[in-house]
Scaffold this active site. Structure first.
Site, mmCIF file in Angstrom:
data_model
loop_
_atom_site.group_PDB
_atom_site.id
_atom_site.type_symbol
_atom_site.label_atom_id
_atom_site.label_comp_id
_atom_site.label_asym_id
_atom_site.label_seq_id
_atom_site.Cartn_x
_atom_site.Cartn_y
_atom_site.Cartn_z
ATOM 1 N N HIS A 28 1.465 3.868 1.922
ATOM 2 C CA HIS A 28 1.932 4.604 3.091
ATOM 3 C C HIS A 28 3.454 4.588 3.054
ATOM 4 O O HIS A 28 4.063 3.571 2.699
ATOM 5 C CB HIS A 28 1.405 3.981 4.388
ATOM 6 C CG HIS A 28 0.007 4.423 4.711
ATOM 7 N ND1 HIS A 28 -0.812 3.735 5.583
ATOM 8 C CD2 HIS A 28 -0.721 5.491 4.285
ATOM 9 C CE1 HIS A 28 -1.984 4.364 5.664
ATOM 10 N NE2 HIS A 28 -1.948 5.416 4.903
ATOM 11 N N ASP A 78 6.012 4.280 4.962
ATOM 12 C CA ASP A 78 6.887 3.286 5.580
ATOM 13 C C ASP A 78 6.901 1.965 4.818
ATOM 14 O O ASP A 78 7.596 1.033 5.217
ATOM 15 C CB ASP A 78 6.506 3.061 7.046
ATOM 16 C CG ASP A 78 5.061 2.675 7.263
ATOM 17 O OD1 ASP A 78 4.195 3.126 6.488
ATOM 18 O OD2 ASP A 78 4.771 1.911 8.215
ATOM 19 N N HIS A 79 6.168 1.911 3.708
ATOM 20 C CA HIS A 79 6.153 0.696 2.894
ATOM 21 C C HIS A 79 6.678 0.907 1.475
ATOM 22 O O HIS A 79 6.853 -0.061 0.749
ATOM 23 C CB HIS A 79 4.740 0.114 2.848
ATOM 24 C CG HIS A 79 4.285 -0.377 4.182
ATOM 25 N ND1 HIS A 79 4.315 -1.695 4.559
ATOM 26 C CD2 HIS A 79 3.807 0.304 5.265
ATOM 27 C CE1 HIS A 79 3.871 -1.827 5.790
ATOM 28 N NE2 HIS A 79 3.564 -0.611 6.250
ATOM 29 N N HIS A 83 0.855 -1.202 0.000
ATOM 30 C CA HIS A 83 0.000 0.000 0.000
ATOM 31 C C HIS A 83 0.882 1.241 0.000
ATOM 32 O O HIS A 83 2.104 1.161 0.193
ATOM 33 C CB HIS A 83 -0.963 -0.001 1.191
ATOM 34 C CG HIS A 83 -0.299 0.068 2.529
ATOM 35 N ND1 HIS A 83 0.450 -0.962 3.061
ATOM 36 C CD2 HIS A 83 -0.284 1.061 3.469
ATOM 37 C CE1 HIS A 83 0.895 -0.620 4.253
ATOM 38 N NE2 HIS A 83 0.473 0.604 4.516
#
Length: 301
Positions: free
Chosen positions: A62, A64-65, A60
């Site tokens: 966001h 931090d990914h 996804h």
């Protein structure tokens, strides 16, 4: 099947922990799953060859990914990569990455393919003769998928004593491995099961991060060998899980039990906690075979 945990903490990177990124080695494939900040540094630390990564799966959008992705793509360019790179990710990532490359005049010298995902149901997103990958629709604050990696059943194994005793010509060995009955030197039909053994059990790995508790995924991940499921919170902060669309360690364990998985691997811990063992203790109330993911850990299944 080998899993390298490059990072498995939530939200922000720290000097001693990294956001989500994993490398799955399965049936001669190396798949990068999520790409938080610092991923390429951890790839070097784990001595993973960059040019062997042909497919990247992003759960996804966001930060931090995926905030480490444009840096990795640029490094591939600087290393004069030639191999194609395929990125499987939610719709929108192509626009983000291509804008960054355009503004910095850093177009790749290799083919970069985006496979944008938007379906709310599980779909096949990669397949070859050895492995297939399906999405696992998750419940998060933005559109999100997990990924199910499944080996295909391999060839049957020759029982060489039985093959030689049956007087089968070597020219038919390939057909035997493919499951066919063959005729021996005397013209007699030899049943496959009498001279071969079953192939090794096909392995499977399910990656589920980030998501609220979602029993709908159980049929998709049923009886997988290993389930990585986010466990952002302990029970003392369980009230935060529904509003942030994350899970607790106990909820991850409930999913593992319902799906009858072989092993549950926990991760995506909130950085508010110092003792990871508490996650295992709480998960063990519902599921026995629990492992703790952590940065730098390598698991072989």
């Amino acid at each position: 099947m080998k899993l390298n945990i490059l990072g498995c903490y939530s939200a922000t990177p720290r000097t001693f922990t990294n956001p989500t990124a994993q490398v799955l080695e399965i049936n001669n494939h190396i798949f990068l799953i999520d790409c938080g900040e610092g991923t390429q540094v951890e790839l070097r630390r784990h001595k993973i060859k960059f040019n062997r990564i042909k497919h990247i799966f992003i759960s996804h959008l966001h930060g931090d990914h995926f905030f480490g992705l444009v840096g990795l793509i640029s490094t591939f360019r600087l290393l004069t990569r030639e191999a194609d790179l395929h990125i499987h990710a939610p719709k929108g990532l192509k626009e983000i990455i291509t804008l960054q490359l355009k503004v910095s005049n850093s177009w790749t010298n290799y083919n970069l393919y985006f496979h944008e995902l938007s379906s709310d149901t599980s779909e096949l997103v990669f397949e070859d003769d050895k492995v297939e990958v399906h999405t696992i629709p998750l419940d998060h604050r933005v559109y999100a998928n997990g990924f199910l990696f499944k080996e295909k059943e391999g060839e049957r194994k020759l029982d060489m004593n039985a093959v030689l005793n049956a007087n089968i010509d070597i020219a038919y060995y390939r057909k035997l491995k493919q499951g066919a009955d063959v005729k021996n030197e005397a013209g007699e039909l030899i049943k496959n099961e009498t001279v071969t053994k079953s192939p090794n059990k096909a392995k499977s790995y399910a990656f589920c991060s980030d998501t609220a508790y979602k029993e709908d995924i159980v049929p998709i991940i049923n009886e997988v060998d290993v389930l990585y499921h986010e466990s952002t919170f302990l029970e003392q902060h369980a009230k935060l899980a529904p509003k942030t669309k994350h899970s607790t360690a106990k909820e991850a364990a409930k999913i593992a039990k319902l799906a009858n998985v072989g092993t549950l691997l926990l991760g995506h811990y909130s950085t508010r906690y110092d003792d990871l063992n508490q996650f295992k203790i709480e998960a063990n109330e519902y599921f026995d075979n629990v492992l703790l993911g952590d940065d730098g850990k390598v698991f072989e299944f």
